[in-house]
Structures are given as C-alpha cells and as structure tokens.
Design a protein around this motif. Structure first.
Motif, PDB file in Angstrom:
ATOM      1  N   ARG A   1       0.832  -1.209   0.000  1.00 61.11           N
ATOM      2  CA  ARG A   1       0.000   0.000   0.000  1.00 61.11           C
ATOM      3  C   ARG A   1       0.869   1.263   0.000  1.00 61.11           C
TER       4      ARG A   1
ATOM      5  N   SER B   1       0.835   3.713  -3.254  1.00 58.36           N
ATOM      6  CA  SER B   1      -0.038   4.878  -3.071  1.00 58.36           C
ATOM      7  C   SER B   1       0.697   6.168  -2.733  1.00 58.36           C
ATOM      8  N   THR B   2       2.012   6.121  -2.548  1.00 57.16           N
ATOM      9  CA  THR B   2       2.754   7.327  -2.184  1.00 57.16           C
ATOM     10  C   THR B   2       3.381   7.948  -3.431  1.00 57.16           C
TER      11      THR B   2
ATOM     12  N   LYS C   1       3.860  16.160  -5.539  1.00 56.37           N
ATOM     13  CA  LYS C   1       2.707  16.706  -4.825  1.00 56.37           C
ATOM     14  C   LYS C   1       1.546  16.930  -5.798  1.00 56.37           C
ATOM     15  N   ASP C   2       0.339  16.675  -5.315  1.00 56.08           N
ATOM     16  CA  ASP C   2      -0.901  16.883  -6.076  1.00 56.08           C
ATOM     17  C   ASP C   2      -1.075  15.935  -7.251  1.00 56.08           C
TER      18      ASP C   2
ATOM     19  N   GLN D   1      -1.348  11.535  -8.354  1.00 55.52           N
ATOM     20  CA  GLN D   1      -1.651  10.211  -7.810  1.00 55.52           C
ATOM     21  C   GLN D   1      -0.905   9.159  -8.602  1.00 55.52           C
TER      22      GLN D   1
ATOM     23  N   ASN E   1      -7.611   2.636  -2.766  1.00 55.61           N
ATOM     24  CA  ASN E   1      -7.670   4.058  -2.378  1.00 55.61           C
ATOM     25  C   ASN E   1      -6.435   4.846  -2.770  1.00 55.61           C
ATOM     26  N   ASN E   2      -6.653   6.119  -3.051  1.00 60.48           N
ATOM     27  CA  ASN E   2      -5.574   7.085  -3.322  1.00 60.48           C
ATOM     28  C   ASN E   2      -4.702   6.688  -4.504  1.00 60.48           C
ATOM     29  N   ARG E   3      -5.249   5.919  -5.421  1.00 60.23           N
ATOM     30  CA  ARG E   3      -4.555   5.512  -6.632  1.00 60.23           C
ATOM     31  C   ARG E   3      -5.555   5.513  -7.780  1.00 60.23           C
TER      32      ARG E   3
ATOM     33  N   ARG F   1      -2.447  14.263 -14.028  1.00 56.49           N
ATOM     34  CA  ARG F   1      -2.781  13.748 -12.694  1.00 56.49           C
ATOM     35  C   ARG F   1      -1.903  12.598 -12.247  1.00 56.49           C
TER      36      ARG F   1
END
Length: 189
Positions: A38, A42-43, A47-48, A50, A71-73, A110
């Motif tokens: 994860r 996901s990191t 910045k800003d 994905q 999530n977050n991907r 993005r």
C-alpha cells in the motif's frame, strides 16, 4: 513520454504468485507486507498527483469488493472482454500498451508513478517492455501450492539492487511466514 515503470509482487520460491484467485498463503494475512504494498503503490513522488495501478481483470476481481478501487490511486483494469470499467474501477484498457498511452495522454496531468500489480501475463508485458523498470519483489521464503507464476526475472536484463530507500533490508517474519523485500532494476535500454 518514457517513464519509469514499476511492478510489485509477492512470490514463493517457485515464483508462484497465486492459487485459485487468491494469494498462495491465504487465509493467512501478512499485514506488514500488505502495508508495504500500500505504501509503495499509493505514495506519489510529486505533490498533487496520484500513482496509477494497472491490473488485469482477474486481479481486480480477486481484491475484496470493499477494498475496490484501491484508495488514493488511479485504478486501470485491463480486459479484452469487458466493454466498460468494472464497478469502482476508474479506467478500462484492452492491453498494457493502451493503458500506458492512457496514462501518458489522458492522465498526464494527474498521474505520477505507474505500478503493475498483476497478474502473470501483465508482469510479463511489463518485464519485456522497453525503458527503465523496477520490480519490487517480496520473496516469500515458505513454499505454498500455486497455480499462477511470475515470469523469470532475467539476469541479463535486471539487477538486484543492494538496497532501496524506504524498503527494509532485514528478514521479515509474520504469522510464521518469513520473507524479504528485494528491488530489481532493468539495466538495458
């Protein structure tokens, strides 16, 4: 645009990665190994933006429904059968090259890092694609019954890195299962 591509996978000693649509060690959970997956996928490094996870249709449906999408991907599912993204998936592509084009064209503003998360034929596409690749491999030291396998990591194309930032180098033990994290990088261009 040529971008670094990443693959992440957990493998048994015989390169097994799955059994009947589950991880080979199921129902045993490797919570720390999952946290590593994860965190890595996901990191973003920018910045800003994905990260993108690309997976085959069977990998998508092997994820418990409550955890889809990841999530977050940005979740891209590959399928030659489906005509629309499965419920929860962000995008659908017919093949790996189409998914990469989607990332570089439609998602360019993005998307940050691209992560291939399975299955076997998609790992093969990644490993044989041109450009720089990194393979984040969790070497499970216990053998389990498997029916799905990771293609061989070619020593002629990949080298094992001695260490990688944020990836623990010490032996891990969880629920009686030992494993270690390894990172391979392609060196052919």
């Amino acid at each position: 645009m040529s971008r670094l591509l990443n693959g992440i996978v957990a493998v048994c000693p015989d390169r097994g990665i799955g059994r009947r649509g589950e991880l080979p060690w199921h129902p045993v959970r490797l919570a720390n190994e999952f946290k590593h997956f994860r965190r890595m996928t996901s990191t973003p490094s920018v910045k800003d933006k994905q990260n993108v996870v690309i997976m085959g249709r069977r990998t998508w449906f092997s994820i418990p429904e409550k955890n889809r999408p990841l999530n977050n991907r940005i979740n891209i599912v590959l399928s030659r059968v489906l005509r629309a993204p499965p419920a929860g998936a962000h995008h659908l592509a017919p093949d790996f090259n189409s998914a990469l084009k989607l990332v570089d064209v439609d998602l360019a503003d993005r998307a940050d890092q691209v992560w291939v998360i399975g299955g076997s034929s998609l790992y093969k596409d990644l490993m044989e694609s041109p450009g720089t690749k990194r393979l984040f491999v969790t070497q499970i030291l216990n053998q389990f019954d498997c029916d799905t396998f990771l293609p061989e990591i070619s020593a002629a194309r990949y080298r094992l890195l001695p260490q990688f930032p944020g990836v623990p180098s010490e032996l891990q033990t969880e629920n009686g299962i030992q494993y270690r994290f390894e990172v391979y990088e392609s060196f052919e261009q």
